[in-house]
Design an enzyme around this catalytic site. Structure first.
Site, PDB file in Angstrom:
ATOM      1  N   HIS A  69     -10.723  -5.843   3.912  1.00 33.74           N
ATOM      2  CA  HIS A  69      -9.256  -5.812   3.786  1.00 33.74           C
ATOM      3  C   HIS A  69      -8.807  -7.109   3.105  1.00 33.74           C
ATOM      4  O   HIS A  69      -9.369  -8.183   3.373  1.00 33.74           O
ATOM      5  CB  HIS A  69      -8.622  -5.689   5.177  1.00 33.74           C
ATOM      6  CG  HIS A  69      -7.139  -5.521   5.148  1.00 33.74           C
ATOM      7  ND1 HIS A  69      -6.282  -6.577   4.947  1.00 33.74           N
ATOM      8  CD2 HIS A  69      -6.360  -4.424   5.273  1.00 33.74           C
ATOM      9  CE1 HIS A  69      -5.033  -6.130   4.955  1.00 33.74           C
ATOM     10  NE2 HIS A  69      -5.059  -4.821   5.154  1.00 33.74           N
ATOM     11  N   SER A  75       4.635  -0.415   5.240  1.00 28.75           N
ATOM     12  CA  SER A  75       4.594  -0.386   3.770  1.00 28.75           C
ATOM     13  C   SER A  75       5.416   0.763   3.199  1.00 28.75           C
ATOM     14  O   SER A  75       5.315   1.061   2.011  1.00 28.75           O
ATOM     15  CB  SER A  75       3.134  -0.277   3.310  1.00 28.75           C
ATOM     16  OG  SER A  75       2.524   0.816   3.966  1.00 28.75           O
ATOM     17  N   CYS A  88       0.435 -10.110  14.444  1.00 29.14           N
ATOM     18  CA  CYS A  88       1.859 -10.229  14.108  1.00 29.14           C
ATOM     19  C   CYS A  88       2.661  -9.229  14.943  1.00 29.14           C
ATOM     20  O   CYS A  88       2.407  -8.026  14.867  1.00 29.14           O
ATOM     21  CB  CYS A  88       2.047  -9.957  12.620  1.00 29.14           C
ATOM     22  SG  CYS A  88       3.776  -9.924  12.139  1.00 29.14           S
ATOM     23  N   HIS A 100       0.842  -1.205   0.000  1.00 23.60           N
ATOM     24  CA  HIS A 100       0.000   0.000   0.000  1.00 23.60           C
ATOM     25  C   HIS A 100       0.875   1.252   0.000  1.00 23.60           C
ATOM     26  O   HIS A 100       0.851   2.044   0.938  1.00 23.60           O
ATOM     27  CB  HIS A 100      -0.930   0.007   1.215  1.00 23.60           C
ATOM     28  CG  HIS A 100      -2.006  -1.012   1.094  1.00 23.60           C
ATOM     29  ND1 HIS A 100      -2.493  -1.720   2.158  1.00 23.60           N
ATOM     30  CD2 HIS A 100      -2.678  -1.461   0.009  1.00 23.60           C
ATOM     31  CE1 HIS A 100      -3.419  -2.554   1.734  1.00 23.60           C
ATOM     32  NE2 HIS A 100      -3.550  -2.420   0.442  1.00 23.60           N
ATOM     33  N   HIS A 160      -0.445 -10.380   1.648  1.00 16.60           N
ATOM     34  CA  HIS A 160      -1.746 -10.460   2.335  1.00 16.60           C
ATOM     35  C   HIS A 160      -2.421 -11.821   2.229  1.00 16.60           C
ATOM     36  O   HIS A 160      -3.274 -12.155   3.041  1.00 16.60           O
ATOM     37  CB  HIS A 160      -2.732  -9.470   1.701  1.00 16.60           C
ATOM     38  CG  HIS A 160      -2.408  -8.039   1.937  1.00 16.60           C
ATOM     39  ND1 HIS A 160      -2.056  -7.550   3.150  1.00 16.60           N
ATOM     40  CD2 HIS A 160      -2.424  -6.974   1.091  1.00 16.60           C
ATOM     41  CE1 HIS A 160      -1.852  -6.235   3.060  1.00 16.60           C
ATOM     42  NE2 HIS A 160      -2.056  -5.873   1.816  1.00 16.60           N
ATOM     43  N   ASN A 202      -2.476   0.405   7.887  1.00 16.03           N
ATOM     44  CA  ASN A 202      -1.380   0.319   8.856  1.00 16.03           C
ATOM     45  C   ASN A 202      -0.726   1.698   9.027  1.00 16.03           C
ATOM     46  O   ASN A 202      -0.410   2.118  10.152  1.00 16.03           O
ATOM     47  CB  ASN A 202      -0.368  -0.723   8.359  1.00 16.03           C
ATOM     48  CG  ASN A 202       0.914  -0.721   9.150  1.00 16.03           C
ATOM     49  OD1 ASN A 202       1.938  -0.267   8.659  1.00 16.03           O
ATOM     50  ND2 ASN A 202       0.860  -1.207  10.378  1.00 16.03           N
ATOM     51  N   CYS A 245       2.706 -14.077   2.904  1.00 18.81           N
ATOM     52  CA  CYS A 245       3.614 -14.080   4.067  1.00 18.81           C
ATOM     53  C   CYS A 245       3.416 -15.390   4.844  1.00 18.81           C
ATOM     54  O   CYS A 245       2.274 -15.800   5.083  1.00 18.81           O
ATOM     55  CB  CYS A 245       3.282 -12.887   4.953  1.00 18.81           C
ATOM     56  SG  CYS A 245       4.155 -12.932   6.511  1.00 18.81           S
ATOM     57  N   THR A 266      -3.698 -10.036  11.175  1.00 18.52           N
ATOM     58  CA  THR A 266      -2.350  -9.913  11.755  1.00 18.52           C
ATOM     59  C   THR A 266      -1.936  -8.484  12.102  1.00 18.52           C
ATOM     60  O   THR A 266      -1.074  -8.286  12.947  1.00 18.52           O
ATOM     61  CB  THR A 266      -1.287 -10.483  10.785  1.00 18.52           C
ATOM     62  OG1 THR A 266      -1.369  -9.773   9.553  1.00 18.52           O
ATOM     63  CG2 THR A 266      -1.459 -11.962  10.562  1.00 18.52           C
ATOM     64  N   GLU A 325      -6.316  -9.148   3.416  1.00 18.94           N
ATOM     65  CA  GLU A 325      -5.961 -10.296   4.279  1.00 18.94           C
ATOM     66  C   GLU A 325      -7.227 -10.932   4.864  1.00 18.94           C
ATOM     67  O   GLU A 325      -7.350 -12.165   4.925  1.00 18.94           O
ATOM     68  CB  GLU A 325      -5.040  -9.841   5.418  1.00 18.94           C
ATOM     69  CG  GLU A 325      -4.621 -11.015   6.307  1.00 18.94           C
ATOM     70  CD  GLU A 325      -3.905 -10.586   7.584  1.00 18.94           C
ATOM     71  OE1 GLU A 325      -3.032  -9.704   7.521  1.00 18.94           O
ATOM     72  OE2 GLU A 325      -4.225 -11.141   8.647  1.00 18.94           O
TER      73      GLU A 325
END
Ligand code: SF4
Length: 311
Positions: free
Chosen positions: A143, A291, A215, A52, A86, A245, A108, A181, A145
């Site tokens: 989102h 990011s 995370c 992003h 994601h 984020n 990830c 996460t 993810e």
């Protein structure tokens, strides 16, 4: 990374520091490295923005990476498509198979493990009961993810963002809670407390299984970032406008230091009113989201040197 500028052009000694904890997390770095490697072998598509951050996406586009959406994916055939950090729902893998698309899976490993845990929970408890298990995901609806996580449950998982949404939960059925996460640890615990309190209020016999799957790569950054913000007089937070984020981390910085500004590109520093207020021996900190590329923070530092008031 600390640099001092005290020359004929400036009437102040300004210390400019780039936060060493800011920048890409392990998962995003891994996805970008994979993209760079795969681009050497020919055309490569990426499903959704790889990160992003507009500038980093542009840099990779110049290397040949083409960003596509789900509609584009359904029209491709015999192409190579990278899946970003994601992660994706099972339906994406199915479409790729139908269309002979080669997937370069850069999900990830932390997200992959979470997808597996949610899928196993769903399949195990589905076998126990006639009703689908009640899986809650603490996360942001829509989102990328979260879409990938919901897909592990045939889209039956309920996405919940705050304790104000408890009315979406069926308190007669067991609850299995997981988290996106990148959500905040405090927010997760507030939700767990609210669900427990409601179970007690209703005198319900159901159980809550809460899995903190946040995370720490991101969660630990808040304390580090706030300490960094407090150690500087002015903080320049560099982040993409589309990154959730970045918004979350910026707000934490702002809380620690009200002299924090959000920018997405170095030119936003030109004539910025906050920079005109610099005092002698002013400390300016540059930081960013998971990011935000390091090279962009370096460019901001260069622009900052030009933007600071001169004698
Ligand atoms: S924040 Fe954590 S889980 Fe998400 S991509 Fe980065 S390393 Fe992976």
């Amino acid at each position: 990374m600390t640099k001092q500028y005290n020359n004929n052009h400036y009437n102040i000694t300004t210390i400019i520091t780039i936060d060493q904890h800011s920048g890409f997390c392990f998962g995003v770095t891994r996805a970008i490295t994979k993209a760079e490697q795969e681009l050497q072998s020919g055309a490569l598509y990426c499903l959704g923005d790889i990160v992003h951050n507009g500038q980093e996406c542009q840099r990779l586009e110049q290397l040949g990476l083409q960003t596509i959406d789900y509609d584009d994916l359904r029209t491709l055939h015999h192409a190579r498509v990278l899946l970003r950090a994601h992660g994706e729902p099972p339906s994406t893998y199915w479409i790729a198979q139908q269309r002979s698309i080669q997937l370069i899976d850069a999900t990830c490993p932390v997200v992959k493990k979470l997808q597996d845990r949610i899928r196993n929970c769903y399949l195990t408890h589905k076998a126990d009961s006639t009703l689908p298990p009640q899986i809650l995901i603490y996360g942001k609806p829509g989102h990328a993810e979260v879409i990938g996580l919901q897909g592990q449950t045939h889209d039956t998982a309920i996405v919940i963002e705050s304790p104000n949404q408890l009315d979406r939960i069926d308190f007669t059925r067991p609850i299995y809670l997981f988290s996106q996460t990148t959500k905040s640890v405090e927010g997760f615990h507030a939700l767990v407390d609210a669900i427990r309190a409601q179970i007690k209020n209703l005198n319900s016999p159901i159980t809550l299984e809460a899995h903190d799957t946040i995370c720490r790569n991101v969660a630990n950054r808040v304390a580090q970032l706030q300490a960094f913000a407090r150690n500087n007089d002015i903080v320049i937070f560099v982040g993409g406008t589309k990154s959730s984020n970045a918004r979350v981390l910026f707000n934490h910085c702002l809380e620690a230091n009200p002299n924090t500004i959000f920018i997405s590109s170095p030119d936003q520093l030109i004539n910025h009113p906050l920079l005109q207020k610099t005092n002698p021996d002013c400390r300016v900190g540059i930081c960013g989201a998971t990011s935000t590329p390091l090279w962009l923070m370096e460019q901001c530092k260069e622009q900052l040197i030009k933007a600071l008031p001169s004698t």
